[in-house]
Design an enzyme around this catalytic site. Sequence first.
Site, PDB file in Angstrom:
ATOM      1  N   TYR B 286      -5.134 -14.887  -6.972  1.00  0.00           N
ATOM      2  CA  TYR B 286      -5.326 -13.745  -6.067  1.00  0.00           C
ATOM      3  C   TYR B 286      -6.323 -14.137  -4.995  1.00  0.00           C
ATOM      4  O   TYR B 286      -7.476 -14.457  -5.287  1.00  0.00           O
ATOM      5  CB  TYR B 286      -5.839 -12.563  -6.874  1.00  0.00           C
ATOM      6  CG  TYR B 286      -5.636 -11.228  -6.197  1.00  0.00           C
ATOM      7  CD1 TYR B 286      -4.517 -10.463  -6.495  1.00  0.00           C
ATOM      8  CD2 TYR B 286      -6.549 -10.728  -5.289  1.00  0.00           C
ATOM      9  CE1 TYR B 286      -4.315  -9.227  -5.892  1.00  0.00           C
ATOM     10  CE2 TYR B 286      -6.360  -9.503  -4.691  1.00  0.00           C
ATOM     11  CZ  TYR B 286      -5.240  -8.756  -4.992  1.00  0.00           C
ATOM     12  OH  TYR B 286      -5.046  -7.534  -4.402  1.00  0.00           O
ATOM     13  N   TYR B 336       0.758  -9.813   1.853  1.00  0.00           N
ATOM     14  CA  TYR B 336      -0.248  -9.136   1.009  1.00  0.00           C
ATOM     15  C   TYR B 336       0.435  -8.005   0.278  1.00  0.00           C
ATOM     16  O   TYR B 336       0.625  -6.913   0.801  1.00  0.00           O
ATOM     17  CB  TYR B 336      -1.380  -8.614   1.886  1.00  0.00           C
ATOM     18  CG  TYR B 336      -2.504  -7.930   1.133  1.00  0.00           C
ATOM     19  CD1 TYR B 336      -3.257  -8.627   0.186  1.00  0.00           C
ATOM     20  CD2 TYR B 336      -2.836  -6.602   1.375  1.00  0.00           C
ATOM     21  CE1 TYR B 336      -4.286  -8.010  -0.489  1.00  0.00           C
ATOM     22  CE2 TYR B 336      -3.868  -5.979   0.701  1.00  0.00           C
ATOM     23  CZ  TYR B 336      -4.590  -6.693  -0.229  1.00  0.00           C
ATOM     24  OH  TYR B 336      -5.621  -6.076  -0.897  1.00  0.00           O
TER      25      TYR B 336
END
Lengths: 167, 388
Positions: B286, B336
């Site tokens: 992440y 994203y």
Amino acid sequence: MGGCSTTIRPLSWGRMSGADRHSPDESITVADLLPLESDVASEPFFAATAHGKLLLRRCSAHGHWNQPAALVCERCWDAELGWAEASGLGSVEACAVVHRRGGDGSDYSYTVAIVLLKEGPWLRGRLRPGRDSAPRRGTAVRIAYQRVTGGETLPIFVVADQDSTDS
Amino acid sequence: VTDSAAIVGLGFSDIGRRYGKSASEHAVAAVIDAVADAGLSLSDLDGLLVNPGLRYDIGPALQRSLGLRDLRLLLQLQAYGSTAATMVAMASRAVLTGEATAVACVFADTPLVPGERSGAVYDNPESRLKPGIAGLAVAEGIVGANVHYALAARRHMSHFGTTSEQFAAIAVSARKWSRMNPMAQFREPITIEEHQASRWIVEPLHLLDCCIVSNGGIAVIVSRADVARSLRQPAVHVLGWGQGHPGYTDLGDSEFGLVTGARSSGAAAMRMAEVTPADINIRELYDCYTYTVVITLEDYGFCGKGEGGPLAASGALEPGGALPTNTGGGQLAAYYMWGMTPLSEAIIQVRGQGGHRQVWPNDIVLVSGNGGMLDHHSTLILGTHERS
């Protein structure tokens, strides 16, 4: 500095005058603080900031100091927390410089910090820096109190060695 | 446990700076795409797990939007960017216990609004200013993830000597990978110098330290490995999972910025999968910020604490490096979609469908999710083969 109360009791600031040594100092100002309303739980906290005092939470079991929004002691899980006056002194743990563009298109920046208070908890907020816009970890700061139109008086951080207004 | 769970479908909506579709429409498109990818039909689904974005535009009602009947598992889940991997873990448990046989897990959000800054939904003080002490930091300008992550990154820098140039190496690597990802929003290469010259967002974070923001949706389908064998795509076996939520205090000994939930989450997932960091072929971490990759590498044990910056600067994460990481460009360069960004790229890599960016060997791939202000962490270990 203000006395660090060791007795855990609700404090009433309503009876205090506005002439305390740490009363809000109009000479220490930063721009753009937003007007913040109090709620029932925060009434004692903001009654104190209006008089130039910082309140933290302390647990009844051991007297552990906690940040002002704590509901349970972060050290021992005691759920009986009272208000107690803090020294208003601390040091920079980390700071950051926020860059933004205003409504008129002009760029501006301001400094925020995590401050390690002398009593042990952290407090996050606006920092009025001195010469360095991003003072290093360990830099001594003190709390100042700023009136905000339409909202409560807010505690901000002032780098101590830049502070010519302190008595 | 006599069988193992597998990811059998992966679907995308039209992702990017795309306007005019609601989060529900993106979610529906992603689930339909995932079901088709698996070789299933919507009527085969008996489970649906929904992760809304910050706007909370999708929830249990998505069942009816998709026309799904008689579901046996339906929940909206929220631990922000850590949710995607946790949905896969929950779906895996459900198919292993027989609670469900085919579970769709979906994320969709539309934070981008025409004419507004990318980050507006994330740092609008009016929407985040709560009365009382809860609003104190916001009233003083600590609003949005950029500020909190900048403070975290600063703490890491002052404790371990991590530098902005080391963060830059993460951003440069992301563009080297995204160049080979047709889905990536940013594919132009960048240099360390360009990173350093990019404008400040919140010091110590430059523009090129921060992820992009996208509208869209991604869905995955989880089923049993024996079911996967008869389906369309190579099975992506779910070998291990974990969560870690440190519960940072506001006390002086807080580990905020220094250690994340990846430490316990990764250890749990790797223990379950019976692997160590040395066994991981590919890392999909992440990367909401370059800094997040640095600290996650450390907490998973790919290097020692405080050594994440030098590891990144060594080039190990880049194409051809010893520790290929974020092989699609991640959130910094590709798209994203919260925890679905690393998860989707991991599925592509395990299947061997990465095209020019495919990494070999691809037997064991680690996926991380991170949510809140480093508050929530989740890990998946995915692989080409069932656990023996």
